[in-house]
Every structure is written in C-alpha cells, then in structure tokens.
Design an enzyme around this catalytic site. Structure first.
Site, short mmCIF file in Angstrom:
data_model
loop_
_atom_site.label_atom_id
_atom_site.label_comp_id
_atom_site.label_asym_id
_atom_site.label_seq_id
_atom_site.Cartn_x
_atom_site.Cartn_y
_atom_site.Cartn_z
N GLY A 218 -4.20 8.45 5.34
CA GLY A 218 -3.25 9.42 5.88
C GLY A 218 -2.05 9.59 4.98
N ASP B 132 2.80 -0.83 12.02
CA ASP B 132 1.45 -1.30 11.68
C ASP B 132 1.21 -2.75 12.10
OD1 ASP B 132 0.92 1.20 10.63
OD2 ASP B 132 1.48 0.64 8.58
N LYS C 191 0.84 -1.22 0.00
CA LYS C 191 0.00 0.00 0.00
C LYS C 191 0.87 1.26 0.00
CE LYS C 191 -2.79 0.95 3.68
NZ LYS C 191 -2.71 2.32 4.26
N ARG D 80 -4.90 3.25 18.53
CA ARG D 80 -4.65 1.80 18.57
C ARG D 80 -4.10 1.32 19.90
NH1 ARG D 80 -2.40 0.99 12.44
NH2 ARG D 80 -4.44 1.18 11.43
C1 S3P Z 1 3.08 4.97 6.24
C2 S3P Z 1 3.75 5.35 7.35
C3 S3P Z 1 3.32 5.01 8.71
C4 S3P Z 1 2.33 3.87 8.71
C5 S3P Z 1 1.26 4.04 7.69
C6 S3P Z 1 1.86 4.13 6.29
C7 S3P Z 1 3.58 5.39 4.92
O1 S3P Z 1 2.70 6.15 9.28
O2 S3P Z 1 1.76 3.70 9.98
O3 S3P Z 1 0.36 2.95 7.72
O4 S3P Z 1 3.13 4.87 3.88
O5 S3P Z 1 4.46 6.27 4.90
P1 S3P Z 1 3.55 7.34 10.00
O6 S3P Z 1 4.45 7.92 9.00
O7 S3P Z 1 2.51 8.33 10.46
O8 S3P Z 1 4.24 6.65 11.12
#
Ligand code: S3P
Length: 430
Positions: free
Chosen positions: A93, A314, A20, A345
């Site tokens: 996010g 994660d 992803k 979480r």
């Molecule tokens: C991600 C970074 C992580 C992770 C998220 C995906 C990414 O978040 O928890 O599921 O693709 O850069 P954070 O950068 O907020 O730690």
C-alpha cells in the site's frame, strides 16, 4: 503450515531488517533525486522489492551492492519515464499510494498501478481525492487498484485537512506538492509517521513541520546522497512483546528506529508495567535510533485512546495479545483504520486471538481484552495473507501452553523474510 512450539523465554541479542516505511521512501525519492543515492540498511522484503522494481520501471538505475545496500541513479523530480506496462505494487500500500503523489506531476506520461487481491480491495480514493484537488488526473477502479495516473504539467498547491490519520495519504499529497506551484499544507487529525518529511528535509526540500500539520514548497531538485535506514520498529515489536510476556526473558534488539511517531507500543506497554530500557541512543540522518533491552514483566490493563492509535497502528495486533496477559480489561478505542489494512485486522486479530484462547471482543472501532496472568491454550491461526497476523500467530504460539499451528506462515516475507530464523535463535524451551 508451520508449528510454533511454546517457549520458556526469549534470550539473546538480535537485529531486525531496515525499516520498511523508510526503505520504500528512500527508493522512491532516490528515483527522483539528482545524482547518486546510497541506501544502507535497506530492509529487503517482498514489499520493498516491489518498490525497487517500480523505480527501475520508472527509469531509475538501481544497483544492488548487497542485500541491504542499494545505489540509485535518479531521473530528477519530473523526469520519470513511462513504463511499458503496469507497475505491480504487489501487497504494498505504501508503494501504490506514495507513487500516486510522485507520478501526478510527470507531464504527459501515463501510469497504471496494480497490486494483489488484498491491495486491490484497499481504499485508494482517499489518495486520489486530494490529488485531484491539486489538479492531478488519478482514477481508481471502484475505489481501489488498479489506479491510473496521467501526469500533468501544472499542479496546484492546496491546504488539505485529512479525514483519516494516514501517513500514506499525507505523503502522497506532499510528494505531489513538490511539483505544485506554491505551498502545499496537510493537516492531520492526529500525528502520523513523519519519515517522508524527514527525508525530504534531508534532500533539501523546503518543509515546515508543526505537531499536526506539515507544508512543503515546490522544488526543482532533490539530492539525498546517503540514507542510513534504521532497524524497523514494527519488525522488532513481535520480539518486544514475546520478551515482555515470557518470564525469565532478556532480549536486546540492536539499532532499532525509535521515531516517536512509531513507538506508541513502547509507551503503552510501559504504562502497563513492561520493563524496556533504551541504550545507545543516536541518530541515523534525522531518525532517532537505539538498542532496546526488554525483560519480562507482569502487566496491568490500560486504555488506549484514538489519538494514540496512529503511533502504534501496525502494532495493535501485538498489543491485543499482550493485553491478554494484563490483569483487568484493556480497551483500545479508535481502531477502525485497521479494517483497511492488508486484511480487515479488527476481524483477523479477533479471530486469531480467540482461536488461541485470548478473551477478546471487538465491536465497531474498539477492542476489549480481558487479561489473565497465565498462558492461553494455543490453537490454529490462519494468517490469511496478512504478514502482521502471521507474526502475531507466531508470538501467540511462543507464549501459549500448547503451541500454534500457523497457516500461510510464509506471508511474513512481505515485510520480514527472516522472521522465523530470528525467532529460532532466541526461543528457549520451557
Ligand atoms: C505506512 C503507514 C501506515 C501503516 C503502513 C505503513 C507508511 O498506513 O499502517 O504499514 O509507510 O506510510 P496508513 O498511512 O494507511 O495509516
């Protein structure tokens, strides 16, 4: 509601969707690359579909040749269009935060980035602040989404030290750095996933990487050509844990991304006694990949330190479940960042695992789990809008005595729409 029956073992050969994190990045970079970008092994999910829609709204052409194959025609680094309305990031996010960096240098154009209720509640100032330090115009709504970005002509390169280990924040600053005069450097408190850096290198950007810092220089053009996306380690993780915990299991997961910034769960499980072998190691582009062969094993408790946490951020919910089977007390320190995910979480993992009979306690930024080498009872788990809690609840059901009643199971579609189908192919009745 979905009922997950206890399983005797998990057996077979599976593959998981494309990563992803890399899929988001490949589409976003494809949108600003020159010419054609082919994305193969794209991990289709609600999150990454939001990114495809965003790329289109920004003027990139995206042709969907197959469910997992996209062809993008990019607009150039500073050539993104201004969409007619807000860009809906849904639950993603990664999309919202990385987009802030990419849009900061689109001179004269204005963007509004929205999302669902969970995303609106997540902290966005952590991205907006360093970008403002570069001269970007980024406004959050009470610290969260909607976020507006007004593209400016001249961004300044910065040296920034991130207060939290976040690959999303690091990536946003690096993407803005592509449009800033000079060299932008990000120092991380602990190493986080480096997919952005690796893709930027492949695309011809000047990137300098050190263990806890990375720099990028202003670029005029990027060209990706072809991106082959490895299987998502985070999608493989529920099955790795199920196979480890269910005696008699023998499971092979093919083509899994094994970037060391992602595979902290393997290191922790191995020191707890897990039996996980890696075969067929290879690379897809700059990303390491392999096949995982997992057999069940008795586990012993361990301690996880804060610097390890970003390497399994994660997967911490699943590790907490595994710790429930490990002889002794497992302590995981430095899990505070989990409070900023799709749900809080720390709370949602504690609630879900307690509900099925795992002896877990959380306080501040710690989990403590008292393990016993026997199955927990089972019970009701509410995923409450968080895909990783839904997958946790499902694995908890498999390894329980009485099964789990899972509320909001369909939220798995945020990252892994076919999750329950894969589960059904490998679960053997006890
Ligand atoms: C991600 C970074 C992580 C992770 C998220 C995906 C990414 O978040 O928890 O599921 O693709 O850069 P954070 O950068 O907020 O730690």
């Amino acid at each position: 509601m979905r009922r997950i029956e206890p399983a005797g073992a998990v057996v077979g050969h599976i593959a998981v969707p494309g990563d992803k994190s890399i899929s988001h990045r490949a589409v976003l970079l494809g949108a600003v690359a020159e010419g054609e970008t082919r994305v193969e092994g794209f991990g289709r999910s609600a999150d990454t579909e939001a990114t495809v829609a965003a790329a289109r709204a920004l003027g990139a052409q995206v042709e969907e040749e197959d469910v997992d194959r996209l062809v993008l025609r990019g607009r150039g680094l500073r050539g993104l269009a201004e969409p007619r309305g807000p860009i809906d990031c849904g639950n993603a996010g990664t999309l919202l935060r990385l987009a802030c960096g990419l849009l900061a240098g689109q001179e004269g154009r204005r963007y509004e980035l929205t999302g669902d209720a969970s995303l609106a509640a997540r902290p966005m100032e952590r991205v907006a602040e360093p970008l403002r330090g570069m001269g970007a115009r980024v406004e959050t709504t009470q610290g969260g989404a909607p976020v507006t970005v007004e593209g400016v002509a001249s961004l300044r390169a910065i040296d920034c030290r991130l207060p939290v280990a976040s690959a999303q924040v690091k990536s946003a600053v690096l993407l803005a750095g592509l449009s800033a005069a000079g060299r932008t450097t990000v120092v991380e408190p602990a190493p986080t996933r480096d997919h952005t850096e690796l893709l930027l290198e492949s695309a011809g950007a000047r990137v300098r990487r050190r263990p806890t810092s990375v720099s990028v220089e202003r670029a005029e053009r990027l060209a990706l050509g072809r991106v082959e996306v490895p299987g998502d380690f985070s999608a493989a993780a529920p099955f790795v844990v199920a196979a480890t915990l269910l005696s008699g299991s023998e499971l092979t997961i093919h083509g899994v991304g094994l970037n060391p910034r992602r595979t902290g769960l393997l290191d922790v499980l191995e020191r707890m006694g897990a039996r996980i072998a890696v075969y067929n190691r290879r690379r897809l582009g700059r990303e390491p990949v392999g096949d995982l062969e997992v057999r069940s094993a008795p586990l012993v408790a361990t301690t996880v330190t804060p610097s390890e946490v970003p390497l399994l951020i994660d997967e911490l919910p699943l590790l907490a479940l595994a710790a429930g089977f490990a002889r002794g007390e497992t302590v995981v320190r430095g899990v505070g960042e989990l409070r900023t995910k799709e749900s809080d979480r720390v709370e949602s993992v504690t609630t879900a695992l307690r509900a099925v009979g795992v002896r877990i306690a959380s306080a501040g930024d710690r989990f403590r789990v008292r393990g016993v080498p026997s199955r927990p009872r089972g019970g009701g788990v509410d995923a409450a809008g968080d895909h990783r809690i839904a997958m946790l609840g499902a694995v908890a059901g498999l390894v329980s005595r009485e099964g789990v009643e899972l509320d909001d199971p369909d939220v798995v579609g945020v990252s892994f729409p076919g999750f329950f189908d894969v589960l059904a192919t490998i679960a053997r009745r006890g």
